[in-house]
Enzyme design. Structure first.
Site, mmCIF file in Angstrom:
data_model
loop_
_atom_site.group_PDB
_atom_site.id
_atom_site.type_symbol
_atom_site.label_atom_id
_atom_site.label_comp_id
_atom_site.label_asym_id
_atom_site.label_seq_id
_atom_site.Cartn_x
_atom_site.Cartn_y
_atom_site.Cartn_z
ATOM 1 N N HIS A 173 0.812 -1.219 0.000
ATOM 2 C CA HIS A 173 0.000 0.000 0.000
ATOM 3 C C HIS A 173 0.843 1.266 0.000
ATOM 4 C CE1 HIS A 173 0.433 -0.426 4.487
ATOM 5 N NE2 HIS A 173 0.481 0.892 4.418
ATOM 6 N N ASP B 185 0.087 -7.588 1.308
ATOM 7 C CA ASP B 185 0.592 -6.226 1.513
ATOM 8 C C ASP B 185 2.114 -6.166 1.485
ATOM 9 O OD1 ASP B 185 0.270 -3.517 1.752
ATOM 10 O OD2 ASP B 185 -0.012 -3.516 3.917
ATOM 11 N N SER C 82 4.917 2.429 7.839
ATOM 12 C CA SER C 82 4.562 1.333 6.933
ATOM 13 C C SER C 82 5.760 0.873 6.120
ATOM 14 C CB SER C 82 3.461 1.778 5.969
ATOM 15 O OG SER C 82 2.219 1.797 6.592
#
Length: 429
Positions: free
Chosen positions: A165, A195, A272
């Protein structure tokens, strides 16, 4: 990745809802329902407490005393068996050593994408424009979204592991090393189901991170996170491994097929794709998600999973995930009672053990094999279907197009089925 717009956001808060935030700022909501709450999403996605240390002293009430408070004499030192298992005693310099060793392999990833604005068709109508002309709102046709995430170098040739993402669908990727050098990044592949993504930069002799073994993780072990939260580069936070094996449905992202690591090391938007490290400086996970409003609840993708997916992305640019196309739930006495007492469920369950098929997706491999809602899976392959997690893992371990044997109970009878797992459908396919 931080964005200016929320992901699957809903402005209103509803009872019994929990809002989940990816650590790039995106959000998603999990909605609780009655007996349907524990359903595991094997079809759409095949997946979908904390541990605390006691102090060094133990207080015990003196039974011979009538005083309600604990006296000094009753406080006795605890044998420090737990401390002997930790990598340090009182000195925390091991964190500094890990950061000095691993920090140069952690990178910042800046990305941008061009997004088209939706304009009402009436604004382009000549009849409409002749009355309003220049008074029409000046909304640009396109806008540029920018985001920032983290990543870490996995080999000296410039391959970088990060979250899907962070880089999925972007136009440009810029990678900044700790020493200040910047490189244009090329996305080798993304896998939205787990992911995981791999980015490549053209550079040699880069510092690479050392891989650990996430299968050996135990709650209570040290955890160190390094990343770029909220634009603060090279931020280090520490904590412990709070839990392992958190399913995607538990975390609130049922469209992922991951058994997450839970940690209380602080993770924020911008973390992230950054590494979660053990006390030896080995990466054991990739930070990916947080629960909004909670403290000390963050989640990382196990590095063993990330490595496996990364290898497929480097080799083929994509990874195929087998799936059946069912929604299922562990069959417990409570679930059985709820379903049988719910006239709207449309199901009647007679079995006491196994995994209950709640729904079969139309035209899915399960539907083509003859699996029905209300079937109770007793065995899959050569494994007893003790729980939904076993079924999920067995399907994940299979191959697309291979034959997978199922034994189910249907109306009190044993039924044997052969299902051929299909490739998990994603928006990219």
């Amino acid at each position: 990745m931080q964005t200016k717009e929320s992901y699957l956001s809903n402005g209103s808060r509803e009872p019994n809802n929990i809002e989940y935030n990816f650590s790039d700022g995106k959000t998603a909501k999990s909605y609780n329902s009655s007996w349907q709450k524990p359903v595991t999403y094997l079809s759409l996605v095949l997946l979908g407490a904390s541990v605390s240390f006691t102090g060094s002293y133990l207080g015990s009430q003196n039974k011979a005393s009538s005083q309600p408070s604990i006296s000094q004499a009753s406080i006795v030192p605890v044998t420090p068996k737990l401390e002997a298992k930790l990598p340090i005693t009182a000195d925390t310099n091991f964190v500094t050593e890990v950061v000095d060793k691993v920090g140069p392999a952690v990178v910042r990833i800046d990305s941008s994408r061009t997004v088209k604005n939706d304009m009402p068709a009436v604004f382009d109508d000549p009849f409409f424009r002749q009355f309003f002309g220049s008074q029409l709102p000046g909304v640009p046709r396109e806008r540029v979204e920018q985001g920032t995430g983290s990543g870490f170098i996995i080999n000296s040739d410039g391959q970088i592991l990060t979250n899907a993402h962070v880089v999925d669908g972007v136009d440009t990727v810029t990678v900044t090393l700790k020493d200040g050098r910047t490189f244009k990044g090329k996305v080798l592949g993304t896998d939205p189901v787990t992911d995981v993504a791999v980015v490549k930069i053209e550079a040699d002799n880069l510092p690479a991170i050392r891989m650990g073994n996430s299968d050996n993780l135990k709650p209570g072990e040290w955890a160190i996170a390094i990343g770029n939260p909220l634009g603060l580069d090279n931020t280090v936070t520490t904590g412990i491994i709070s839990a392992t094996g958190r399913t995607s449905s538990q975390v609130g992202v049922p469209d992922k097929r991951v058994s997450f690591i839970q940690t209380d090391a602080a993770i924020n938007p911008g973390n992230s794709g950054g590494p979660l490290l053990n006390a030896a400086g080995e990466v054991v996970g990739m930070n990916t998600a947080i629960i909004q409003g909670a403290q000390g609840i963050g989640f990382a993708i196990p590095i063993n999973t990330a490595q496996r997916i990364a290898s497929g992305l480097v080799a083929n640019g994509k990874v195929e995930h087998p799936y059946l196309g069912v929604q299922m739930v562990d069959l417990t006495p409570e679930i059985k009672q709820r379903i049988n007492s719910d006239p709207n469920s449309g199901l009647t369950v007679d079995e006491d053990n196994g995994v209950l098929v709640v729904k079969v997706m139309p035209n899915s491999p399960a539907a083509k094999a003859g699996l029905r809602a209300g079937d109770v899976i007793q065995k899959i392959g050569d494994r007893t279907a003790a729980d939904a997690k076993t079924v999920q893992q067995t399907v994940e371990d299979s191959r697309v197009g291979s034959n997978l044997q199922l034994q189910v109970r249907r109306n009190g009878q044993n039924v044997n089925l052969t299902v051929r797992p299909g490739a998990f459908p994603t928006a990219q396919q």
